[in-house]
Design an enzyme around this catalytic site. Structure first.
Site, short mmCIF file in Angstrom:
data_model
loop_
_atom_site.label_atom_id
_atom_site.label_comp_id
_atom_site.label_asym_id
_atom_site.label_seq_id
_atom_site.Cartn_x
_atom_site.Cartn_y
_atom_site.Cartn_z
N GLY A 10 0.82 -1.21 0.00
CA GLY A 10 0.00 0.00 0.00
C GLY A 10 0.85 1.25 0.00
O GLY A 10 0.61 2.19 0.77
N SER A 12 1.39 3.34 -2.59
CA SER A 12 1.09 4.32 -3.64
C SER A 12 0.69 5.66 -3.05
O SER A 12 0.84 6.70 -3.69
CB SER A 12 -0.05 3.79 -4.52
OG SER A 12 -1.15 3.40 -3.73
N ASP A 61 -3.08 -7.24 -4.89
CA ASP A 61 -4.11 -7.08 -3.85
C ASP A 61 -3.64 -7.91 -2.65
O ASP A 61 -3.52 -9.13 -2.76
CB ASP A 61 -5.44 -7.62 -4.41
CG ASP A 61 -6.55 -7.63 -3.37
OD1 ASP A 61 -6.28 -7.30 -2.20
OD2 ASP A 61 -7.68 -7.99 -3.74
N SER A 140 -3.31 0.33 14.43
CA SER A 140 -3.95 1.63 14.67
C SER A 140 -4.16 1.77 16.18
O SER A 140 -4.30 0.77 16.89
CB SER A 140 -5.30 1.68 13.97
OG SER A 140 -6.10 2.72 14.51
N TYR A 153 -13.09 -2.19 11.89
CA TYR A 153 -11.72 -1.68 11.77
C TYR A 153 -10.94 -1.95 13.06
O TYR A 153 -9.81 -2.45 13.03
CB TYR A 153 -11.77 -0.19 11.46
CG TYR A 153 -10.42 0.47 11.23
CD1 TYR A 153 -9.74 0.31 10.02
CD2 TYR A 153 -9.83 1.26 12.22
CE1 TYR A 153 -8.50 0.92 9.81
CE2 TYR A 153 -8.61 1.86 12.02
CZ TYR A 153 -7.94 1.71 10.82
OH TYR A 153 -6.72 2.31 10.61
N LYS A 157 -7.62 -4.44 13.51
CA LYS A 157 -6.37 -3.81 13.93
C LYS A 157 -5.89 -4.40 15.26
O LYS A 157 -4.68 -4.50 15.51
CB LYS A 157 -6.53 -2.29 14.02
CG LYS A 157 -6.69 -1.62 12.64
CD LYS A 157 -5.48 -1.86 11.75
CE LYS A 157 -5.50 -1.03 10.48
NZ LYS A 157 -4.32 -1.27 9.62
P1 NAP Z 1 -4.60 5.75 2.49
O1 NAP Z 1 -4.00 7.09 2.28
O2 NAP Z 1 -6.06 5.54 2.23
O3 NAP Z 1 -3.75 4.70 1.63
C1 NAP Z 1 -4.10 3.34 1.67
C2 NAP Z 1 -3.06 2.56 0.90
O4 NAP Z 1 -3.42 1.16 1.03
C3 NAP Z 1 -3.07 2.89 -0.59
O5 NAP Z 1 -1.75 2.90 -1.06
C4 NAP Z 1 -3.85 1.72 -1.20
O6 NAP Z 1 -3.39 1.37 -2.50
C5 NAP Z 1 -3.47 0.59 -0.26
N1 NAP Z 1 -4.42 -0.53 -0.32
C6 NAP Z 1 -5.72 -0.53 0.07
N2 NAP Z 1 -6.25 -1.75 -0.16
C7 NAP Z 1 -5.25 -2.52 -0.72
C8 NAP Z 1 -5.16 -3.85 -1.16
N3 NAP Z 1 -6.22 -4.68 -1.10
N4 NAP Z 1 -3.98 -4.30 -1.66
C9 NAP Z 1 -2.91 -3.48 -1.73
N5 NAP Z 1 -2.92 -2.20 -1.32
C10 NAP Z 1 -4.09 -1.73 -0.82
O7 NAP Z 1 -4.39 5.24 3.98
P2 NAP Z 1 -3.27 5.62 5.06
O8 NAP Z 1 -3.84 6.62 5.96
O9 NAP Z 1 -1.97 5.87 4.38
O10 NAP Z 1 -3.21 4.24 5.86
C11 NAP Z 1 -2.15 3.32 5.75
C12 NAP Z 1 -2.24 2.34 6.91
O11 NAP Z 1 -2.17 3.05 8.14
C13 NAP Z 1 -3.54 1.54 6.95
O12 NAP Z 1 -3.27 0.22 7.37
C14 NAP Z 1 -4.35 2.29 7.99
O13 NAP Z 1 -5.32 1.47 8.59
C15 NAP Z 1 -3.26 2.70 8.95
N6 NAP Z 1 -3.63 3.82 9.82
C16 NAP Z 1 -3.91 5.06 9.29
C17 NAP Z 1 -4.26 6.11 10.15
C18 NAP Z 1 -4.56 7.51 9.66
O14 NAP Z 1 -4.99 8.34 10.47
N7 NAP Z 1 -4.37 7.83 8.38
C19 NAP Z 1 -4.30 5.88 11.52
C20 NAP Z 1 -4.02 4.62 12.01
C21 NAP Z 1 -3.67 3.60 11.15
P3 NAP Z 1 -4.14 1.79 -3.89
O15 NAP Z 1 -4.56 3.22 -3.73
O16 NAP Z 1 -3.06 1.56 -4.91
O17 NAP Z 1 -5.30 0.85 -4.06
#
Ligand code: NAP
Length: 245
Positions: A10, A12, A61, A140, A153, A157
């Protein structure tokens, strides 16, 4: 070519993108995994390569075992080994528990928990042969504390944290460390659903009175992958401005 290699799922967008950049800039060959956002992954690859860093992209995926195996095989064919796997790919959803459909539940489990199983098992096939490796799972703070309207979620997590502890015990003797990062509110696309007022309310609950950045998580991942953390395994590190202690 560098001596160390990392696979970031993930990567990208958001946190994964920052982790991929940080690892590339700190001496790793990086495999940038993406699922849907091909142009964004390609743009990151081109930027890093133009700056003299080594990386490539691979579509998979994380919920699909065969695609995860292909991702790890690609890394081995290109760079010869996998030193670090960062299981970052994830989805989120805000919904009343009573409104969550069975399909939504399944999809949350498949991406956020089965994805961690798939990638870890596929990468471990190579790490175990090398008797060395590092797995970092992105959980998380809600996996620690539980969030209202995010039961699915929070549950997966929390599962990632249990997975981390159990696997760390199993592979420690093979010189493989497994750790977890539990981010708080990090400003990425995942936060797009919140209004300005809601974000202000959330911020007021954070002792440091600020949101985190993807780089805050990336720096923690770099630390956990490094020898500075060589005596750390099975741990969950909160990166949350003090919101959950
Ligand atoms: P984001 O900006 O929505 O990015 C999500 C990433 O996951 C994208 O690169 C997407 O790839 C990829 N992804 C989703 N489904 C996928 C799949 N089936 N196979 C491969 N790649 C997949 O989210 P983020 O905020 O960076 O979150 C990243 C991680 O941190 C997640 O595990 C999230 O739960 C965790 N997290 C985030 C926060 C927060 O506040 N942002 C807080 C706690 C934990 P594509 O776009 O190429 O599909």
């Amino acid at each position: 070519m560098n001596t160390k290699t990392a696979v970031i799922t993930g990567a990208s967008r958001g946190i994964g993108r920052a982790i991929a950049s940080a690892f590339a800039k700190n001496g790793y060959n990086v495999v940038i995994n993406y699922h849907n956002s091909e142009s964004s992954a390609l743009e990151l690859k081109n930027t890093l390569i133009s700056q003299g860093y080594e990386c490539d992209i691979f579509k998979a995926d994380v919920g699909n075992y065969d695609e995860c195996m292909a991702l790890m095989n690609f890394c081995i064919e290109k760079y010869g080994k996998i030193d670090t796997l960062v299981n970052n790919a994830g989805i989120s959803q805000i919904k009343l528990f009573t409104d969550i459909t069975p399909n939504e539940w399944d999809s949350m489990v498949k991406t956020n928990l089965t994805g961690v199983f798939n990638c870890s098992q596929c990468a471990l096939k190579y790490m175990l042969k090398e008797h060395s490796g590092n797995i970092i799972n992105i959980s998380s703070m809600w996996g620690v504390d539980g969030a209202s309207c995010e039961v699915h979620y929070s549950a997966v997590k929390a599962g990632v944290i249990g997975f981390t502890k159990a696997l760390a015990k199993e592979v420690g003797l093979s010189n493989i460390r497994v750790n977890c990062i539990a981010p708080g509110v990090i400003m990425t696309d995942m936060m797009n659903g919140f209004s300005k007022d809601e974000l202000e309310d959330i911020k007021s609950e954070i002792p440091l009175n600020t949101f985190g950045t993807p780089d805050d998580v990336a720096n923690t991942a770099l630390f956990l992958a490094s020898d500075h953390a060589k005596f750390i395994t099975g741990q969950t590190l909160g990166v949350n401005g003090g919101q959950v202690m």
